[in-house]
Design an enzyme around this catalytic site. Sequence first.
Site, PDB file in Angstrom:
ATOM      1  N   CYS A 131       0.829  -1.214   0.000  1.00 26.75           N
ATOM      2  CA  CYS A 131       0.000   0.000   0.000  1.00 26.75           C
ATOM      3  C   CYS A 131       0.858   1.257   0.000  1.00 26.75           C
ATOM      4  O   CYS A 131       1.394   1.648   1.033  1.00 26.75           O
ATOM      5  CB  CYS A 131      -0.936  -0.005   1.208  1.00 26.75           C
ATOM      6  SG  CYS A 131      -1.955   1.472   1.308  1.00 26.75           S
ATOM      7  N   CYS A 134      -0.411   4.138   2.185  1.00 23.82           N
ATOM      8  CA  CYS A 134      -0.184   3.914   3.625  1.00 23.82           C
ATOM      9  C   CYS A 134       1.284   4.163   3.994  1.00 23.82           C
ATOM     10  O   CYS A 134       1.577   4.776   5.014  1.00 23.82           O
ATOM     11  CB  CYS A 134      -0.508   2.483   4.021  1.00 23.82           C
ATOM     12  SG  CYS A 134      -1.987   1.799   3.275  1.00 23.82           S
ATOM     13  N   ASP A 135       2.202   3.665   3.198  1.00 27.16           N
ATOM     14  CA  ASP A 135       3.591   3.581   3.640  1.00 27.16           C
ATOM     15  C   ASP A 135       4.591   4.448   2.866  1.00 27.16           C
ATOM     16  O   ASP A 135       5.759   4.520   3.244  1.00 27.16           O
ATOM     17  CB  ASP A 135       4.057   2.107   3.563  1.00 27.16           C
ATOM     18  CG  ASP A 135       3.224   1.214   4.475  1.00 27.16           C
ATOM     19  OD1 ASP A 135       2.778   1.709   5.523  1.00 27.16           O
ATOM     20  OD2 ASP A 135       3.001   0.046   4.131  1.00 27.16           O
TER      21      ASP A 135
END
Length: 307
Positions: A131, A134-135
């Site tokens: 992701c 997300c990261d």
Amino acid sequence: MRNVIILGSGCAGNTAAIYTARAGLKPLLLMGHEPGGQLSLTTDVENFPGFPEGINGPDLVENMKKQAEKFGAECEWGTVSEADLSSKHFRVKVEGEWIHTRTLIIATGASARWLGLPNEHKLIGHGVSSCATCDGAFYKERKIMVIGGGDSAMEEANFLTRFGSEVTLVHRRDQFRASKIMLDRARNNPKIKFMTNTTVEDVYDVSKNLVTGVKLRNVKTGEVWDQEVDGFFLAIGHIPNTKPFVGQIDLDEDGYILSKGGARTNIPGVFHAGDVQDRTYRQAITAAGAGCMAAIEAERYLEAEGH
Ligand code: NAP
């Protein structure tokens, strides 16, 4: 006979449990083989509203579970192998036993597809990610690699150029599944380097608990080499967890639940929440919102049915 059974223990399922439990419906939430959902596969979550310092992904989802239990939700282990949605009272088979319910909230998510490399799973959350949203922010001025040749890979590679010093897109063929517009955008991005006809053999370094590099192979020449990398992002698709519902609920060609508006499926009383229906946003906060919607719909459905 249960009022509400919720399948899935990620953000969507837990939020649905908080709302239905608080409404006094005593939901049963079933945790399957990926407890906590996608959040349990990440470390810091910096974009969930309400946590200015960020929060650890597994802690966030555990907090949601505690909150649901506080209001009376029952959270149990169990994987649904079969479902029977043919009559008004639904049945799901959990570990060989049928359980009956008036409403069903399907929040089983979509599992990221992984490459199956020897060390891949050991480094998830430590440089291996599925992701970018997300990261990505953890890889400022670092070397990033994205795997895949579809729209997700192009989108993630473009997005990751905001952070990385360089982004290498590795694809196993030289033909791309991605739409022309997305491919062109990536090709025109000077920070993205394309590496085609290349597969990944493994990711290092488990002994440091951190991604430091990968072993690559050119499938045309057979050449094998190591390359330094800090962030390793998989964008090779997701698999919606809808197997027990095939032939009963309307699904799209890839197996995602087709929404009939709000959280409704084609079967009254069966609702969807989170990534099992959402192939676009796939965020913790959108899944949580979807769980809330499904809970409210289930509550109203039960009320209309006189329960
Ligand atoms: P996808 O279109 O199925 O592409 C997956 C890619 O991963 C393919 O290039 C595939 O390679 C590669 N791949 C799969 N398994 C692999 C393996 N074991 N090793 C190496 N490579 C592997 O998946 P997606 O990109 O996630 O897109 C899914 C759907 O969402 C598509 O319909 C897409 O258009 C849509 N989407 C749209 C947008 C947008 O419009 N903004 C953004 C993201 C996704 P091969 O090509 O060789 O099979």
